[in-house]
Write an enzyme that holds these catalytic residues in place. Structure first.
Site, PDB file in Angstrom:
ATOM      1  N   ASP A 173      -9.878  -4.798  -4.642  1.00  0.00           N
ATOM      2  CA  ASP A 173      -9.363  -3.782  -3.719  1.00  0.00           C
ATOM      3  C   ASP A 173     -10.201  -2.510  -3.857  1.00  0.00           C
ATOM      4  O   ASP A 173     -10.207  -1.862  -4.903  1.00  0.00           O
ATOM      5  CB  ASP A 173      -7.899  -3.489  -4.046  1.00  0.00           C
ATOM      6  CG  ASP A 173      -7.199  -2.678  -2.973  1.00  0.00           C
ATOM      7  OD1 ASP A 173      -7.889  -1.986  -2.206  1.00  0.00           O
ATOM      8  OD2 ASP A 173      -5.959  -2.736  -2.910  1.00  0.00           O
ATOM      9  N   SER A 233       0.835  -1.199   0.000  1.00  0.00           N
ATOM     10  CA  SER A 233       0.000   0.000   0.000  1.00  0.00           C
ATOM     11  C   SER A 233       0.872   1.252   0.000  1.00  0.00           C
ATOM     12  O   SER A 233       1.697   1.431  -0.896  1.00  0.00           O
ATOM     13  CB  SER A 233      -0.957  -0.057   1.195  1.00  0.00           C
ATOM     14  OG  SER A 233      -1.992   0.894   1.072  1.00  0.00           O
ATOM     15  N   HIS A 284      -7.859  -5.392  -0.218  1.00  0.00           N
ATOM     16  CA  HIS A 284      -6.658  -4.653   0.166  1.00  0.00           C
ATOM     17  C   HIS A 284      -5.947  -5.423   1.273  1.00  0.00           C
ATOM     18  O   HIS A 284      -6.032  -5.078   2.463  1.00  0.00           O
ATOM     19  CB  HIS A 284      -7.046  -3.248   0.630  1.00  0.00           C
ATOM     20  CG  HIS A 284      -5.885  -2.296   0.682  1.00  0.00           C
ATOM     21  ND1 HIS A 284      -5.222  -1.870  -0.454  1.00  0.00           N
ATOM     22  CD2 HIS A 284      -5.261  -1.689   1.725  1.00  0.00           C
ATOM     23  CE1 HIS A 284      -4.250  -1.049  -0.103  1.00  0.00           C
ATOM     24  NE2 HIS A 284      -4.250  -0.923   1.209  1.00  0.00           N
TER      25      HIS A 284
END
Length: 241
Positions: free
Chosen positions: A180, A122, A212
């Site tokens: 996601d 991320s 995610h």
């Protein structure tokens, strides 16, 4: 210029002779210890190697604008989570300096830069791309999991400059889940497409149904890629013995 801030580190030592290193950056709100525990839970028998030291730094606590200024462990600030937003380059560049100190420490310990891989999950993946594309293009590789760069990122500009100057860049390994909802799959894929357009060798892997998060198939693929870039070599050991 102010001295780079020393970051807290969590590391997994190799079981044998240390001849390569991986720096793995966590996502926003997490810690190095948290990411290390997550990786250990997801991947059996762990992201550990006979010759590679895996380092999990922790981002400093800072006010984070998308959380209305609440304090969080984040690598840099964002004006908002959007591909179209300008980057908060002041905080990005300050963290590049701090993370660069970790690279320097590994080099001082005898690890050549081409035997160091930097990546993250991320926000950590975006941080890794800035660090490598703009400041340390001579490392062995970079990976970004569920990550993206803003549309007009300074990283794109630096990659393009290196291409025009005939300079090389390391390979980028990307993974992204198709489900996601926090960091859209399209954002990650667009990042890969633009970097490839500017001359970077990229590999983008989609994982159907993955949100995610990390997954075992993704981490197994990453482990194989790391080993392909940082093989255990007898020639290295004999040179450094």
């Amino acid at each position: 210029m102010a001295a780079a801030r020393r970051l807290q580190l969590c590391a997994v030592s190799p079981t044998g002779r240390h001849s390569a290193s991986v720096i793995f950056l966590h996502g926003s709100g997490d810690t190095g210890q948290g990411l290390r525990a997550w990786v250990r839970d997801v991947l059996v028998p762990d992201l550990a190697f006979s010759h590679v030291r895996v380092i999990y730094p922790t981002a400093p606590v800072r006010p984070y604008t998308p959380m209305r200024g609440a304090l969080s462990n984040v690598w840099f600030d964002r004006y908002k989570i959007s591909r179209d937003s300008p980057e908060h380059l002041e905080s990005v560049d300050a963290m590049c300096s701090s993370l660069g100190s970790i690279i320097e420490d590994e080099v001082k310990a005898g690890i050549p830069k081409h035997r160091i891989i930097i990546g993250g999950f991320s926000m950590g993946g975006a941080m890794a791309l800035h660090l490598v594309c703009r400041h340390h293009p001579d490392v062995g590789g970079v990976f970004a999991l569920s990550s993206f760069l803003n549309k007009d990122s300074a990283a794109f500009q630096d990659v393009e400059k290196r291409l025009k100057a005939g300079l090389s860049l390391p390979e980028l390994f990307q993974c992204h889940g198709t489900s996601d909802e926090l960091v859209l799959h399209q954002w990650g894929e667009d990042t890969s497409v633009l970097l490839r357009k500017f001359g970077m060798n990229t590999a983008f892997h989609s994982f159907p149904g993955l949100n995610h998060q990390l997954s075992q198939p993704e981490m197994e693929l990453l482990r194989g890629w790391i080993l392909s870039k940082l093989p255990a070599t007898a020639s290295f050991d004999s040179h450094n013995s």
